[in-house]
Design a protein around this motif. Structure first.
Motif, short mmCIF file in Angstrom:
data_model
loop_
_atom_site.label_atom_id
_atom_site.label_comp_id
_atom_site.label_asym_id
_atom_site.label_seq_id
_atom_site.Cartn_x
_atom_site.Cartn_y
_atom_site.Cartn_z
N CYS A 128 29.38 30.55 42.23
CA CYS A 128 29.10 31.06 41.03
C CYS A 128 27.54 31.53 41.26
O CYS A 128 27.49 32.63 40.53
N ALA A 129 26.64 31.01 41.58
CA ALA A 129 25.46 31.60 41.78
C ALA A 129 25.33 32.97 42.44
O ALA A 129 24.58 33.99 42.34
N SER A 130 26.04 33.10 43.59
CA SER A 130 26.23 34.35 44.32
C SER A 130 26.99 35.52 43.37
O SER A 130 26.50 36.57 43.59
N LEU A 131 27.89 35.04 42.78
CA LEU A 131 28.60 36.09 42.08
C LEU A 131 27.67 36.42 40.85
O LEU A 131 27.92 37.70 40.36
N VAL A 132 26.99 35.66 40.29
CA VAL A 132 26.01 36.25 39.19
C VAL A 132 25.03 37.29 39.79
O VAL A 132 24.82 38.29 39.25
N SER A 133 24.45 36.96 41.01
CA SER A 133 23.63 37.97 41.83
C SER A 133 24.39 39.08 41.94
O SER A 133 24.01 40.47 41.70
N ALA A 134 25.79 39.23 42.30
CA ALA A 134 26.58 40.33 42.64
C ALA A 134 26.75 41.02 41.28
O ALA A 134 26.96 42.42 41.33
N ALA A 147 39.74 23.30 41.86
CA ALA A 147 38.24 24.30 42.24
C ALA A 147 38.56 25.18 43.06
O ALA A 147 38.20 26.19 42.87
N ALA A 148 39.57 25.30 43.99
CA ALA A 148 39.71 26.33 44.96
C ALA A 148 40.43 27.60 44.20
O ALA A 148 40.02 28.63 44.39
N LEU A 149 41.30 27.23 43.26
CA LEU A 149 41.97 28.21 42.46
C LEU A 149 40.99 28.84 41.46
O LEU A 149 40.87 30.10 41.24
N GLY A 150 40.21 28.05 40.94
CA GLY A 150 38.95 28.34 40.01
C GLY A 150 38.28 29.46 40.38
O GLY A 150 37.86 30.27 40.08
N GLY A 151 37.67 29.01 41.90
CA GLY A 151 36.93 29.90 42.62
C GLY A 151 37.42 31.35 43.02
O GLY A 151 36.91 32.40 42.92
N LEU A 152 38.61 31.34 43.08
CA LEU A 152 39.57 32.65 43.48
C LEU A 152 39.52 33.36 42.39
O LEU A 152 39.16 34.47 42.50
N LEU A 153 40.08 32.90 41.36
CA LEU A 153 40.17 33.48 39.98
C LEU A 153 38.76 33.99 39.56
O LEU A 153 38.73 35.28 39.13
N LEU A 154 37.82 33.21 39.69
CA LEU A 154 36.36 33.84 39.36
C LEU A 154 35.93 35.17 40.05
O LEU A 154 35.46 36.02 39.32
N SER A 155 36.19 34.78 41.41
CA SER A 155 35.89 36.00 42.34
C SER A 155 36.61 37.17 41.95
O SER A 155 36.13 38.27 41.98
N LEU A 156 38.06 37.16 41.68
CA LEU A 156 38.70 38.05 41.36
C LEU A 156 38.45 39.07 40.07
O LEU A 156 38.28 40.10 39.95
#
Length: 389
Positions: free
Chosen positions: A71-77, A109-118
Motif C-alpha cells: 500500500c505504501a509503495s502504491l501511494v508513492s507510485a 489479503a492476496a486478492l486484495g493486494g492484486l485488486l489494489l495494484s490493478l
C-alpha cells in the motif's frame, strides 16, 4: 536468528532496487532511457527522487508487513504518476511486494493486494502520462502483475503442503514412538510373567526336594542322593529356560531358542511334581486337537502355577489332580488338590496367579481361583476356541 537473516536479505534487496531506480530516474533524458511513451514525464528533481525512494523502501519489510508495504509503495507510485514523473524501474518494487503478499498472506489479503495494484495502475494509466502508452504495453504490465501474483500463490500453497507433510511425519513419528513404548511395556510384562513362572515353579520344587533330602540325609543316604539329583536336574532345567528367556530379551541370535512349553509337556511336568513329593494325576478328556500357541502356553503356565501352589501350600500327603478337557468350542483346564484348604493355610494371590489371570484374560478366557467346598483348592480356566482352531 533466521528472522534476522531474512530481514537483512530484504534490506539488501530494497537498497539494490532503490539504487538502480534512482540512478535510472536521474539519468533519463526526455524518456530516451525508457520505451517510447512509457512512464516518460517531467525532468527528475528532489521531489521525484524522494518519491522513488519511498516507493522502494517498503521492500525491506516485504515478509513482515507485505500488504502494508504494498500500500505504501502504491501511494508513492500514484504520486509519481500524478505529478508527471513516471514510475520507471521503481515499479519493480511494486512487483516484489505483490509477490510477497501473495506468498506470505492468506487468499483474501492476496486478492486484495492484486485488486489494489490493478486499480492503481488502471487509474494511473487513465489519468496520468501513461495515456500515451501503447495498449500492448498496458496488457504486458497487467499480465506481469497477474503472473507474479500467481507465482506467489503457488509458492505459498507448496510451502503449506510441505508443512503439512512435516506435521504428518511428526505425528506419525510420535504415534510410532507411543506404539514402541506400549510394545516394550507389554514385552516387559510378558517376560516378567515368564521369569516368575519359571523361577517360582522350579525354586519351589527344589526347596521341597532339599527339605526332604535334609530330613533323610542321615537315615537314608540313597533317598537323599536321589533328591539331590532331582534338585540338580530341576536347577539345570530352570537355568535352560531362563537362558532362553534372557537370550530373547537381549536379542542374541546365538541363543538356543527351544519351543515354548505347552499341553504336550504336561506329562513331564506332572512327573516332576511327583518326584518333588506331590501325588499328581493327569486326566485328558475329549479328542485332543491343536490349539493356538498362545492358549497352549497359557494353559501350561496355569497348570504349572497351580501345581506349584499346591506343592507349597497343600501340606504333606496332599494329592493334586490336573484335568484337561477338549470341548467343541472351548478348552478347559483344572488343577485341584485336597490339601489343607484356605482356612488352615491362607493362600494370598501372588504375582504368579495375577500373571495367570492376565494370560487367561488376554485370550478371552474365564478364570476361577479359590477353595473347594469339601476342602482343598482349585484353579480352573476356560479358553474359548474359534471355529477351525
Amino acid at each position: 536468528m533466521r528472522a534476522d537473516r531474512t530481514t537483512f536479505h530484504d534490506s539488501v534487496l530494497a537498497v539494490l532496487v532503490a539504487a538502480v531506480s534512482v540512478v535510472l530516474f536521474l539519468g533519463r533524458d526526455g524518456g530516451r532511457l525508457e520505451p517510447p511513451g512509457l512512464f516518460a514525464g517531467r525532468a527528475p528533481d528532489a521531489v521525484g527522487v524522494t518519491l522513488v525512494l519511498l516507493m522502494c523502501v517498503p521492500v525491506a519489510v516485504r515478509r513482515r508487513w507485505p500488504l502494508a508495504g504494498l500500500c505504501a509503495s502504491l501511494v508513492s507510485a500514484t504520486l509519481l504518476s500524478a505529478l508527471g514523473y513516471g514510475v520507471g524501474l521503481a515499479g519493480v518494487a511494486v512487483v516484489v511486494l505483490l509477490y510477497a503478499v501473495a506468498s506470505y498472506r492468506g487468499l483474501a489479503a492476496a486478492l486484495g493486494g492484486l485488486l489494489l495494484s490493478l486499480v492503481v495502475y488502471g487509474v494511473g494509466a487513465a489519468a496520468g502520462p501513461l495515456t500515451t502508452t501503447r495498449w500492448s504495453d498496458h496488457v504486458a504490465v497487467l499480465v506481469v502483475l497477474v503472473a507474479v501474483w500467481g507465482g506467489g500463490r503457488s509458492l505459498r500453497l507448496r510451502r503449506a503442503y510441505l508443512e503439512e507433510l512435516r506435521d504428518r511425519a511428526a505425528r506419525l513419528e510420535r504415534a510410532r514412538a507411543a506404539d514402541t513404548r506400549a510394545a516394550r511395556a507389554e514385552e516387559r510384562t510378558r517376560i516378567a510373567r515368564e521369569l516368575h513362572d519359571v523361577v517360582a515353579h522350579h525354586v519351589s520344587v527344589m526347596t521341597v526336594q532339599a527339605a526332604a533330602a535334609r530330613k533323610v540325609l542321615a537315615t537314608d543316604p540313597e533317598s537323599a542322593s536321589e533328591a539331590l539329583s532331582a534338585i540338580e536336574s530341576t536347577g539345570r532345567t530352570a537355568m535352560a529356560e531362563m537362558r532362553d528367556i534372557v537370550g530373547v530379551l537381549r536379542a542374541d541370535a546365538r541363543a538356543e531358542l527351544t519351543p515354548q512349553p505347552g499341553l504336550r509337556d504336561l506329562p513331564a511336568l506332572v512327573e516332576q511334581m511327583r518326584e518333588a513329593g506331590l501325588s499328581t494325576t493327569l486326566s485328558v478328556e475329549g479328542a485332543a486337537r491343536r490349539v493356538p500357541a498362545g492358549v497352549d502356553l497359557a494353559a501350561y503356565r496355569l497348570v504349572q502355577e497351580g501345581l506349584t501352589n499346591s506343592l507349597r501350600h497343600a501340606g504333606a500327603g496332599a494329592r493334586s489332580e490336573v484335568t484337561v478337557r477338549h470341548g467343541r468350542d472351548e478348552l478347559e483346564v483344572r488343577v485341584e488338590d485336597d490339601g489343607l484348604g484356605a482356612a488352615a493355610s491362607p493362600r494370598r494371590p501372588g504375582h504368579g496367579l495375577v500373571g495367570i489371570r492376565e494370560r487367561v484374560a488376554l485370550y478371552g478366557g474365564i478364570l476361577t481361583i479359590g477353595p473347594k467346598a469339601g476342602g482343598g483348592f482349585k484353579v480352573r480356566a476356560r479358553f474359548p476356541l474359534k471355529d477351525g482352531q
